[in-house]
Scaffold this motif. Structure first.
Motif, mmCIF file in Angstrom:
data_model
loop_
_atom_site.group_PDB
_atom_site.id
_atom_site.type_symbol
_atom_site.label_atom_id
_atom_site.label_comp_id
_atom_site.label_asym_id
_atom_site.label_seq_id
_atom_site.Cartn_x
_atom_site.Cartn_y
_atom_site.Cartn_z
ATOM 1 N N GLY A 59 0.786 -1.223 0.000
ATOM 2 C CA GLY A 59 0.000 0.000 0.000
ATOM 3 C C GLY A 59 0.818 1.272 0.000
ATOM 4 O O GLY A 59 0.262 2.364 -0.145
ATOM 5 N N GLN A 60 2.142 1.146 0.150
ATOM 6 C CA GLN A 60 2.985 2.339 0.142
ATOM 7 C C GLN A 60 3.232 2.811 -1.288
ATOM 8 O O GLN A 60 2.985 2.093 -2.259
ATOM 9 N N GLU A 61 3.741 4.031 -1.409
ATOM 10 C CA GLU A 61 4.005 4.621 -2.716
ATOM 11 C C GLU A 61 5.255 3.993 -3.351
ATOM 12 O O GLU A 61 6.195 3.600 -2.651
ATOM 13 N N VAL A 66 9.904 6.073 -10.269
ATOM 14 C CA VAL A 66 8.941 5.129 -10.843
ATOM 15 C C VAL A 66 7.564 5.766 -10.892
ATOM 16 O O VAL A 66 6.834 5.637 -11.888
ATOM 17 N N ALA A 67 7.216 6.478 -9.837
ATOM 18 C CA ALA A 67 5.923 7.163 -9.804
ATOM 19 C C ALA A 67 5.805 8.169 -10.946
ATOM 20 O O ALA A 67 4.725 8.332 -11.539
ATOM 21 N N MET A 80 1.945 -3.994 -12.616
ATOM 22 C CA MET A 80 2.641 -3.782 -11.345
ATOM 23 C C MET A 80 2.994 -5.148 -10.771
ATOM 24 O O MET A 80 2.201 -5.769 -10.051
ATOM 25 N N MET A 81 4.178 -5.640 -11.126
ATOM 26 C CA MET A 81 4.627 -6.984 -10.752
ATOM 27 C C MET A 81 5.668 -6.860 -9.645
ATOM 28 O O MET A 81 6.873 -7.011 -9.870
ATOM 29 N N ALA A 91 0.067 6.964 -6.819
ATOM 30 C CA ALA A 91 0.651 6.892 -8.161
ATOM 31 C C ALA A 91 -0.191 5.997 -9.062
ATOM 32 O O ALA A 91 -0.412 6.317 -10.240
ATOM 33 N N ALA A 92 -0.679 4.896 -8.515
ATOM 34 C CA ALA A 92 -1.531 4.000 -9.296
ATOM 35 C C ALA A 92 -2.853 4.668 -9.643
ATOM 36 O O ALA A 92 -3.363 4.543 -10.767
#
Length: 321
Positions: A59-61, A66-67, A80-81, A91-92
């Protein structure tokens, strides 16, 4: 493995020539990411792989660089692997808002390319998943019970159900593999009751439950955790990371993948076990709630009964929709 990877890019992601693909991964999942990348190349798409160190908690950023890639507005398909889920990160959310088709594949193991949930007929299961999400949207009150002792009620009024069918087709579509689940975020501060976790907690390396864990919920938050060694591990992890919203009842979900037949410790399998239910705790803003916390985790229940406005939609693990 390659056959499974082709199924992921063709059937699940609906990947098309000329699209921009970003695969976010880490060293522990890199070989699986390479397999999906190879499948993308086989159909004429050159993906970008961004690798970072695993986060401490689900659940963290993601890493800021990458963000930036995720939220650039140039990503058509986002995989998101990773070892620690970033599917509930801001970010997602932003990547999806800007049009990315998003597939979360947390802790995806190499054998999952050819065994278990990925063998499901996602297209055939989609109508049932959509129907369950619709039932959740229409409901005002949900009650979740189980033979193990769970008895908790949720207010769903004004909230929309989400169908995570394993398929993304349009910009902004979201799913997770190999789940197949319908979920909803209950109204904050209202859920009341008792959760007896007898299935699995795929987060925090807890896994399949050996001794039931009891969670007491008051005014929409977990207020006590008790049970055996796994309960103590959960309690200590949360106590070390206490922050706003981490005990929030964030999600109610139904597993709908017929190829996920039992809890086995695999992250995505646990979410999809057919006829199971799980409750998400922590961040809810990614699924229609309003809480942003530093983590999100799920607790899974075996053979539950889910009642919506007095009508059973799952009865002792049998799906009735």
């Amino acid at each position: 493995m390659f056959k499974g990877a082709l199924k992921i890019v063709r059937e699940c992601a609906n990947l098309r020539a000329g699209e921009n693909v970003l695969i976010v991964t880490d060293p522990e999942r890199y070989s699986s990411a390479l397999m999906v990348a190879a499948a993308a190349r086989a159909i004429g798409v050159e993906p970008v792989i961004a690798s970072m160190s695993p986060n401490q908690l689900d659940g963290q950023e993601p890493h800021p660089l990458v963000a930036q890639l995720m939220t650039s507005g140039k990503v058509d398909v986002l995989f998101m692997m990773v070892t620690r889920s970033i599917g509930h990160s801001r970010a997602a959310i932003e990547a999806v808002r800007k049009g990315a088709r998003s597939l979360s594949m947390t802790k995806f193991e190499e054998e999952q390319f050819y065994r278990g949930g990925l063998l499901a007929d996602f297209e055939a299961q989609k109508p049932q998943c959509d129907a369950m999400a619709s039932k959740l949207t229409q409901a005002r009150v949900a009650r979740l019970t189980s033979r193990a002792g769970t008895d908790i009620t949720f207010n769903l009024e004004g909230r929309n159900g989400n169908s995570h069918s394993g398929i993304v087709r349009e910009p902004g579509d979201v799913t997770a593999l190999v789940h197949i689940e319908a979920n909803i975020s209950p109204v904050e501060g209202v859920s009341e009751g008792r959760i007896v976790v007898d299935g699995s907690i795929p987060n925090f390396d807890i896994g399949v439950i050996h001794q039931p864990i009891e969670l007491i919920v008051e005014k929409g938050n977990v207020v006590s955790i008790s049970g055996g060694p796994q309960a103590e591990r959960l309690r200590k992890i949360l106590a070390r990371n206490e922050g706003e919203g981490i005990y929030n009842i964030a999600q109610l979900a139904v597993g709908l993948n017929p190829e996920c037949v039992a809890f086995n410790g695999q992250f995505s399998n646990e979410h999809g076990v057919y006829g199971s239910c799980h409750i998400g705790i922590g961040t809810s803003e990614t699924i229609g709630g309003s809480v942003r916390a530093d983590l999100h985790f799920d607790v899974m229940l075996q053979a539950p009964t889910l009642t919506l406005d007095g009508v059973d939609v799952v009865k002792n693990g049998e799906v009735l929709v």
